[in-house]
Enzyme design. Sequence first.
Site, PDB file in Angstrom:
ATOM      1  N   CYS A  28      -5.961   1.807   5.977  1.00  0.00           N
ATOM      2  CA  CYS A  28      -6.814   0.381   6.541  1.00  0.00           C
ATOM      3  C   CYS A  28      -6.444  -0.405   7.943  1.00  0.00           C
ATOM      4  O   CYS A  28      -5.472   1.069   8.042  1.00  0.00           O
ATOM      5  CB  CYS A  28      -6.430  -1.131   5.494  1.00  0.00           C
ATOM      6  N   HIS A  82       1.239  -1.379   0.212  1.00  0.00           N
ATOM      7  CA  HIS A  82       0.672  -0.292   0.341  1.00  0.00           C
ATOM      8  C   HIS A  82       0.686   1.056   0.196  1.00  0.00           C
ATOM      9  O   HIS A  82       2.188   1.025   0.687  1.00  0.00           O
ATOM     10  CB  HIS A  82      -0.922   0.214   1.295  1.00  0.00           C
ATOM     11  N   GLU A 115       1.033   3.857   1.586  1.00  0.00           N
ATOM     12  CA  GLU A 115       1.691   4.466   3.012  1.00  0.00           C
ATOM     13  C   GLU A 115       2.957   3.471   3.361  1.00  0.00           C
ATOM     14  O   GLU A 115       3.403   4.303   4.285  1.00  0.00           O
ATOM     15  CB  GLU A 115       0.055   4.800   3.882  1.00  0.00           C
ATOM     16  N   CYS A 128      -2.616  -0.997   8.043  1.00  0.00           N
ATOM     17  CA  CYS A 128      -1.069   0.714   7.274  1.00  0.00           C
ATOM     18  C   CYS A 128      -1.865   1.574   8.876  1.00  0.00           C
ATOM     19  O   CYS A 128      -0.453   2.676   9.035  1.00  0.00           O
ATOM     20  CB  CYS A 128      -2.346   1.510   5.984  1.00  0.00           C
TER      21      CYS A 128
END
Length: 157
Positions: free
Chosen positions: A89, A59, A61, A92
């Site tokens: 999420c 991701h 992040e 993260c």
Amino acid sequence: MSGDDGRVKRPDFMAMAMAEAEAAAQRGEVPIGAVLVRGDRVLARAGNRTRELNDPTAHAEMLVIREAASLLSAERLNETDLYVTLEPCTMCAAAIAFARLRRLYFGATDEKGGAVVSGVRFFASPTCHHVPDVYAGIGESSAATLLKDFFKVRRDT
């Protein structure tokens, strides 16, 4: 970089995150972008790369946290701020807490997968040992539109 009144203007970090999200969409990735900064210095910027890297943890992040930690040779990224186009999420949010980020700025909320103001609300958990300052809705309409358009094209084809 100075404004008309002579004051120094801060770079638009959310615009940079949006550019990363748009680049991710061009690669066929879910269009989420992130920028990690300390003061006015960009430490890392990335868009999602889960498909490209065949890595469910890639991701935006996670990528910027990994890059900044490597750059600074530190597992704790105190005094850093994260700008991301979508509410993080659970994975993260946990990484944000473990890295001890100072502030989190995000664009669109994610009612299905978000974990900051939606879903599990990770930072409100008694087992969360660090809570960043959270600023939601920064560039929300642009981020939400990019995501909606991305998924609409996929549904229509």
